[in-house]
Design an enzyme around this catalytic site. Sequence first.
Site, mmCIF file in Angstrom:
data_model
loop_
_atom_site.group_PDB
_atom_site.id
_atom_site.type_symbol
_atom_site.label_atom_id
_atom_site.label_comp_id
_atom_site.label_asym_id
_atom_site.label_seq_id
_atom_site.Cartn_x
_atom_site.Cartn_y
_atom_site.Cartn_z
ATOM 1 N N SER A 18 52.682 48.933 32.390
ATOM 2 C CA SER A 18 53.020 48.417 33.712
ATOM 3 C C SER A 18 52.508 46.977 33.858
ATOM 4 O O SER A 18 52.833 46.126 33.041
ATOM 5 C CB SER A 18 52.440 49.357 34.776
ATOM 6 O OG SER A 18 52.931 49.061 36.052
ATOM 7 N N ASP A 59 61.887 56.353 34.503
ATOM 8 C CA ASP A 59 61.105 55.307 35.160
ATOM 9 C C ASP A 59 62.069 54.340 35.830
ATOM 10 O O ASP A 59 62.704 53.526 35.181
ATOM 11 C CB ASP A 59 60.235 54.576 34.131
ATOM 12 C CG ASP A 59 59.348 53.510 34.740
ATOM 13 O OD1 ASP A 59 59.457 53.251 35.954
ATOM 14 O OD2 ASP A 59 58.541 52.925 33.989
ATOM 15 N N HIS A 70 57.532 56.547 36.335
ATOM 16 C CA HIS A 70 56.679 55.460 35.843
ATOM 17 C C HIS A 70 55.322 55.979 35.374
ATOM 18 O O HIS A 70 54.731 55.436 34.440
ATOM 19 C CB HIS A 70 56.501 54.424 36.949
ATOM 20 C CG HIS A 70 55.784 53.190 36.514
ATOM 21 N ND1 HIS A 70 56.207 52.406 35.459
ATOM 22 C CD2 HIS A 70 54.650 52.593 36.988
ATOM 23 C CE1 HIS A 70 55.375 51.371 35.306
ATOM 24 N NE2 HIS A 70 54.433 51.478 36.224
#
Length: 385
Positions: A157, A322, A355
Amino acid sequence: MPEVIADDSVGLVSPQLLHFDEPLTLRSGRVLPQYDLMIETYGELNADKSNAVLICHALSGDHHAAGYHSMDDAKPGWWDSAIGPGKPIDTNHFFVVALNNLGGCSGSTGPTSINPETGKEYGPDFPIVAVRDWVHSQARLADRLGIEQWAAVIGGSLGGMQVLRWSIQYPQRIRNAVIIASAPKLSAQNIAFNEVARQAIAKDPDFHNGHYLEHGTIPKTGLMQARMLGHLTYLSDDAMRQKFGRELKEGKLNYSFAPEFQVESYLHYQGEKFSTRFDANTYMLMTKALDYFDPAGDYDNDLVKCLAQTLCRFLVVSFTTDWRFSPARSEEIVNALVQVDKDVSYACIESESGHDAFLLPIPRYMAVFGAYMQRIARELGEDVA
């Protein structure tokens, strides 16, 4: 608390606070005259210091990536699934360094730290930091540890954005870049989510324009709302349906506006927990760093030209469900690297977890990640089974 610490855990670990007196000029033009970085290390640094791995954390992460601080800890570090003996980031082979970024609220200099110029907490006066500023401070950390080149820099991320920045900013100092569930820049939708979260915090009457510590308050309601919104974007529709469905807390409708569905209760719990451990000004800073990240902007908005500067090998990983950092965003990075003939491996992992999948021990993900890291270990001369 852990009754017994597993053999594949790094065990009990102690954070270290490192002080830096050299001023740090930030992208904004502001200068931090001095600062501290809180770190943890796992494994042993080899004689030629070639086995060091840097872990870059995401929005709400910190230096505590693996192991336990005490036997009273309810949970291990945030990436314990991937770091430890026999795990993908194998501490039998690698010396692992994890840190809390500048602007954080877990020991590194940030809004809750004392401003040496005023003798009070920085609060909202702490300068906005960019990803390149974190990478600059991490390079100084490497200098302090005597590490000339990282065997790998790894992150998911926002952590993956730092890895990408490392490969561009310090190409000679990184041999492998592992970028997981990330993107070359935020989409307009992601910037919008961040702004809604910041507004939830800013409009809380206890925020006091960021000076809440001086007023003895915290913007708890705003922080809860920001975290609830964020958490929604980290999960997929499938994950939420499987985990909660439309289950009711009490098995019946109460015809009220109090939380009645299990998913509502879960979001309230996550928001409550987050509001007691995370600083609101830090949340504002971290989301702004996400918004500003766009390394191709320095290269005529051409990601191919931008990544032509890199010298390391890459592993890029994405996850099918995601939607916050979709596989298409990872593939932008991969395709640009292919165009400039870089060594890149790519895996899109089937997962229903959205995610958050990058934090989970999904078997195929761990196998791909582990195989890549084992190749690095073998190149170091390590005996990898």
